[in-house]
Design an enzyme around this catalytic site. Sequence first.
Site, short mmCIF file in Angstrom:
data_model
loop_
_atom_site.label_atom_id
_atom_site.label_comp_id
_atom_site.label_asym_id
_atom_site.label_seq_id
_atom_site.Cartn_x
_atom_site.Cartn_y
_atom_site.Cartn_z
CG PHE A 136 -2.15 -0.93 0.99
CD1 PHE A 136 -2.33 -1.63 -0.19
CD2 PHE A 136 -3.08 -1.10 2.00
CE1 PHE A 136 -3.43 -2.47 -0.38
CE2 PHE A 136 -4.18 -1.94 1.83
CZ PHE A 136 -4.35 -2.62 0.65
CG ASP A 158 4.04 -9.06 -5.25
OD1 ASP A 158 4.14 -8.14 -4.41
OD2 ASP A 158 4.97 -9.39 -6.00
#
Length: 423
Positions: free
Chosen positions: A64, A306
């Site tokens: 993130f 991922d």
Amino acid sequence: MLLIQNGRVLDPYTNTDAPRDVLIGEDGVIEQVAARIEAPAGCTVYDAAGLTVSPGFVDGHVHFRDPGQTQKEDVLTGAAAAANGGYATVICMANTLPTCDTPETIAYVTEKAKDCPVEVLQAGAVTYGLKGERLTDFAALRAAGAPCLTDDGINLTNAGLCRTAMEQAAAQGMLLSFHEEEPSLVPSPGVNYGSAAAQALGVPGAMVSAETAMIARDIALALDTGARVLFQHVSAAQSAALIRAGKQLGAQIYAEVTPHHLALTEDDVLRHGTYARMNPPLRTEADRQALIEALADGTIDMIATDHAPHTAEEKAREFAKAPSGITGLETAFSVCNTALVQTGRLPPMQLIRRMSQAPAEIYGLTGRAVVPGHFARLVLLDWTGEKVYTSYHSKAANTPFTGMPLTGAPRAIVTGGRVTVCG
């Protein structure tokens, strides 16, 4: 209260595959699961006709970029992307700026995400600054809520340090999650070594042995120490064979595979350019088939995206200078359903198991079954509708799946009594 009617519960925890209504109380806890439930007075009703109702997905491997690179993604946009992809829980990697190597950085992420419909957990780093030199305070990171420890993106090359990390993690009951790529065997990242794509791009590529050498070493160390070790984004047939053998020897090892390694090969790199550049790279069709077989037989435990957002400007660079990685949270189910279920390689229940139950159990997340007494963290899925992705909730759109005809999509997630519509 919320009543989900006319859906089909598909729950690998209980092996339920049957038409069921699900009643959720004011406290967000499932009160009743039955063939037919009449709506109580004042209850909100969601018509799930044509959809399955399952435990929400768990992704043990997302980026993130928060703190430090929020031009690419942040906790809130990442959580929105996860919700749009059907996820109940995600685990963020530690390669942020600063690195998530202290309890304070972990607390920053979890506090920022506390009101999101998706549970956002933050992994801790194995070494300070991901430098591979000094181990972090494993106990402190565990106490701060880290579900695992990882230097993802960077190989833990020093075998002695890796063994010590395993010893300490075993003592703390912590899971280690490893990016396995020996740097000296990666002349240039992002594309398979010696492939036609590598030759056309004028780069050597990344060798399969970069991955397998580290997996073999760490199976040996896991057997030696009793540590629980997860191998991230496995990409090659040889890797799957090693993991299968390691499990047979009694190692407490686990493995994840990405949707893109299940759906694409090195032959797709030239078509998609930097949007098909990732570490480890896409391999051969034989590798892809072996990964699907390993997922089906349980050698590979889970599917993880991922999710790696980058800006359009970064991905517009020439292949050798562009960053590796693609986004994946929002397209994951559609890609996997198309590549695995619709082709007959995996039944729907098994896909739910690999995207929900298996990662939850490996990361110690409990109370996920669709049964009374559990807090509702559910995903409602359409398995047969046509789906073409053209826009995203993520800040980034660096994915080769944009515009690709796919089958199936999440329609909503349910968090307690809160419905978040996908799409």
